[in-house]
Write a protein that holds these residues in place. Sequence first.
Motif, mmCIF file in Angstrom:
data_model
loop_
_atom_site.group_PDB
_atom_site.id
_atom_site.type_symbol
_atom_site.label_atom_id
_atom_site.label_comp_id
_atom_site.label_asym_id
_atom_site.label_seq_id
_atom_site.Cartn_x
_atom_site.Cartn_y
_atom_site.Cartn_z
ATOM 1 N N GLY A 83 -4.107 16.817 3.887
ATOM 2 C CA GLY A 83 -4.646 15.835 3.795
ATOM 3 C C GLY A 83 -3.123 14.656 4.268
ATOM 4 N N TRP A 84 -2.698 15.404 4.576
ATOM 5 C CA TRP A 84 -1.181 14.614 4.821
ATOM 6 C C TRP A 84 -1.170 13.930 5.957
ATOM 7 C CZ3 TRP A 84 1.413 15.468 9.325
ATOM 8 C CH2 TRP A 84 1.004 16.807 10.004
ATOM 9 N N VAL A 85 -2.142 14.044 7.117
ATOM 10 C CA VAL A 85 -2.019 13.459 8.044
ATOM 11 C C VAL A 85 -3.130 12.259 8.020
ATOM 12 C CG1 VAL A 85 -3.544 14.011 10.388
ATOM 13 C CG2 VAL A 85 -2.149 16.024 9.363
ATOM 14 N N TYR A 120 7.736 13.752 3.139
ATOM 15 C CA TYR A 120 7.705 14.167 1.812
ATOM 16 C C TYR A 120 6.570 14.917 1.088
ATOM 17 C CZ TYR A 120 6.369 12.262 -2.545
ATOM 18 O OH TYR A 120 5.798 12.612 -4.038
ATOM 19 N N LEU A 121 5.362 14.391 2.342
ATOM 20 C CA LEU A 121 3.966 15.011 1.720
ATOM 21 C C LEU A 121 3.749 16.615 1.909
ATOM 22 C CD1 LEU A 121 1.065 12.495 2.839
ATOM 23 C CD2 LEU A 121 1.674 12.759 0.436
ATOM 24 N N LEU A 122 3.923 16.763 3.044
ATOM 25 C CA LEU A 122 4.051 18.486 3.657
ATOM 26 C C LEU A 122 5.406 19.550 2.912
ATOM 27 C CD1 LEU A 122 4.962 18.189 7.768
ATOM 28 C CD2 LEU A 122 3.031 19.040 5.906
ATOM 29 N N SER A 123 6.561 18.251 2.017
ATOM 30 C CA SER A 123 7.495 19.418 1.488
ATOM 31 C C SER A 123 6.558 19.747 -0.562
ATOM 32 C CB SER A 123 8.727 18.162 0.827
ATOM 33 O OG SER A 123 8.182 17.119 -0.028
ATOM 34 N N MET A 124 5.473 18.644 -0.118
ATOM 35 C CA MET A 124 4.701 19.838 -1.338
ATOM 36 C C MET A 124 4.225 20.154 -1.590
ATOM 37 S SD MET A 124 3.033 16.087 -2.798
ATOM 38 C CE MET A 124 3.418 14.668 -3.785
ATOM 39 N N SER A 125 3.664 20.974 -0.047
ATOM 40 C CA SER A 125 3.048 22.291 0.290
ATOM 41 C C SER A 125 4.478 23.802 0.177
ATOM 42 C CB SER A 125 2.190 22.905 0.912
ATOM 43 O OG SER A 125 1.319 21.265 1.090
ATOM 44 N N ALA A 134 0.690 -0.890 0.052
ATOM 45 C CA ALA A 134 0.079 0.088 0.109
ATOM 46 C C ALA A 134 1.281 1.239 0.174
ATOM 47 C CB ALA A 134 -1.205 -0.157 0.690
ATOM 48 N N VAL A 135 1.904 0.961 0.711
ATOM 49 C CA VAL A 135 2.562 2.078 -0.023
ATOM 50 C C VAL A 135 3.256 2.425 -1.260
ATOM 51 C CG1 VAL A 135 5.420 3.062 1.256
ATOM 52 C CG2 VAL A 135 4.066 1.473 3.105
ATOM 53 N N SER A 136 3.450 1.953 -2.218
ATOM 54 C CA SER A 136 3.712 1.795 -3.479
ATOM 55 C C SER A 136 3.012 2.804 -3.936
ATOM 56 C CB SER A 136 4.197 0.375 -4.070
ATOM 57 O OG SER A 136 4.228 0.773 -5.072
ATOM 58 N N THR A 137 1.304 2.409 -4.158
ATOM 59 C CA THR A 137 0.274 2.394 -4.751
ATOM 60 C C THR A 137 0.077 4.168 -3.692
ATOM 61 O OG1 THR A 137 -1.616 1.281 -2.875
ATOM 62 C CG2 THR A 137 -0.248 0.653 -5.547
ATOM 63 N N VAL A 138 -0.035 4.264 -2.742
ATOM 64 C CA VAL A 138 0.441 5.421 -2.279
ATOM 65 C C VAL A 138 0.701 7.031 -2.842
ATOM 66 C CG1 VAL A 138 0.179 7.099 0.394
ATOM 67 C CG2 VAL A 138 -0.833 4.945 0.364
ATOM 68 N N PHE A 139 2.055 6.108 -2.543
ATOM 69 C CA PHE A 139 2.835 6.932 -3.082
ATOM 70 C C PHE A 139 3.270 6.961 -4.819
ATOM 71 C CE2 PHE A 139 7.152 7.659 -5.995
ATOM 72 C CZ PHE A 139 7.995 8.711 -4.777
ATOM 73 N N GLY A 140 2.907 6.667 -5.550
ATOM 74 C CA GLY A 140 3.132 6.051 -7.401
ATOM 75 C C GLY A 140 1.451 6.899 -7.852
ATOM 76 N N ASN A 141 0.259 6.902 -6.847
ATOM 77 C CA ASN A 141 -1.065 6.852 -7.442
ATOM 78 C C ASN A 141 -1.749 8.083 -6.510
ATOM 79 O OD1 ASN A 141 -0.799 3.463 -8.106
ATOM 80 N ND2 ASN A 141 -0.561 5.163 -9.226
ATOM 81 N N LEU A 142 -1.349 8.074 -5.332
ATOM 82 C CA LEU A 142 -2.397 8.936 -4.217
ATOM 83 C C LEU A 142 -1.979 9.648 -4.152
ATOM 84 C CD1 LEU A 142 -4.771 9.084 -2.907
ATOM 85 C CD2 LEU A 142 -3.455 8.704 -0.599
ATOM 86 N N ALA A 143 -0.434 10.298 -3.636
ATOM 87 C CA ALA A 143 0.200 11.356 -3.687
ATOM 88 C C ALA A 143 0.120 11.997 -4.805
ATOM 89 C CB ALA A 143 1.894 10.765 -3.647
ATOM 90 N N ILE A 144 0.261 11.549 -6.747
ATOM 91 C CA ILE A 144 0.301 11.888 -7.143
ATOM 92 C C ILE A 144 -1.343 13.308 -7.290
ATOM 93 C CG2 ILE A 144 -0.415 12.520 -10.247
ATOM 94 C CD1 ILE A 144 1.393 9.601 -10.195
ATOM 95 N N ALA A 145 -2.242 12.551 -7.216
ATOM 96 C CA ALA A 145 -3.143 13.628 -6.804
ATOM 97 C C ALA A 145 -3.559 14.437 -5.777
ATOM 98 C CB ALA A 145 -4.506 12.351 -6.901
ATOM 99 N N TYR A 146 -3.070 14.178 -4.085
ATOM 100 C CA TYR A 146 -2.776 15.314 -3.513
ATOM 101 C C TYR A 146 -1.681 16.049 -3.776
ATOM 102 C CZ TYR A 146 -0.951 16.990 0.748
ATOM 103 O OH TYR A 146 -0.299 17.607 1.870
ATOM 104 N N GLY A 147 -0.343 15.700 -4.802
ATOM 105 C CA GLY A 147 0.957 16.532 -5.416
ATOM 106 C C GLY A 147 -0.735 18.447 -5.570
#
Length: 422
Positions: free
Chosen positions: A375-377, A299-304, A231-244
């Motif tokens: 949503g990073w939380v 990583y997620l916080l760095s996007m902002s 699930a870490v991979s799909t969070v990183f490779g798919n969900l994080a794209i949408a979040y970013g």
Amino acid sequence: MGSAVEYYDFFLFGSAAALIFPRVFFPDAGNAALVLSFATFGVAYVARPLGAVVLGHFGDRVGRQKVLMFTLVLMGLSTFVIGCLPSHDRIGWLAPALLVVCRILQGLSAAGEQAGASSLTLEHAPDDRRSFFTSWTLTGTQGGQILAALVFIPVVALPDDVKYSWGWRVPFWLSALVVLVAYLIRRSLHETPQFQQAKASGQIARMPLAVLVREHWRDVLRVVGCATVAAVSTVFGNLAIAYGKEVGVNEAITLWLVVVANAVALLTQPLFGRLADRIGRKPVFVYGALSSAALMPFYLLSMSSGSEVLTFVLAVATFSCGYCAANAVWPSFYGEMFDVRVRFSGMAIGTQLGFLLAGFAPSIVTGLGGVREGGWVVISVFTAIVAVVASLSALTARETRSVPTAELGRPVRATTPGGVRV
């Protein structure tokens, strides 16, 4: 090469689900479009356990190589057809229904790919280098993800009228070419000596699933728990794209984050494989799971933060230097829990049940509010829970680094005070 092609097709769908399909296939769904799109991504993971049972049976009965040829053709065909599907504007809700059917076929194919490739590689590898050798099957997987992201980068740069009409289809059509190349390579694969010996001596199980349930059910449950780390991979490779994209990161940059992190993983995964051959599978796997969870919020916080350099550095740290430790080791770690009679089935069924969470992770976390400001939380907590479950499952397993290949999956023999093994 086979794994790279299979997962080019598989991950291509993920990028499209994040950036294209909400508008092409779910234009009337409003705010739920992204959730529905990610749900089609997850549907493949529902089909994968069924594919694992069927393909695992034949992989343990007729051989690893023949099943790998079948999965390659099935994946390529279903991916090409996705590129030919009419949009929602043309045929209404029949369009996403057909998309789901194609995605199910992709899932059936993927169910046998990694288990088959890992089983075949493990059984060909020297006893003291199994983790290093099998890590290359996952390096093929990363190569497929890199290729999928690279092909999609020029697509997202197209004008909207081109991008959402025919532009997004081109990467799916290209799968026909790459499948042909991989087919020509894969058909020359030799069956493993261990499987051939088992077949010649009459050790092949008539019903591998029955043997698996009777003798290895604990190992299957361990693999299920460990495999949730995907699930870490799909969070990183798919969900994080949408979040970013939601927090203002350019679409092309979100895809480049995936490309760069996976490119570095091509170097780090074999190194983690070598490390696991030296110190054991369990410590490397647990490190990978926990470190990726610890780094994910940064990583997620760095996007902002407005610093693209910082985001790229943390993407590499989270994925390439964290998660990829577990990713590199699992082909040997899981495969070594089973003997040759049920290795394909055990790996396929265990991983695919665990991967169910990975498949629906983007949809689940999006539904919980993960793709919005703050949503990073939600994403970070979800990742941490997954990492802890996977790590605890791994700690219950036997360390197999020093076990000869011929003795893998057999009960541990006790030693009497006089030194006699019984």
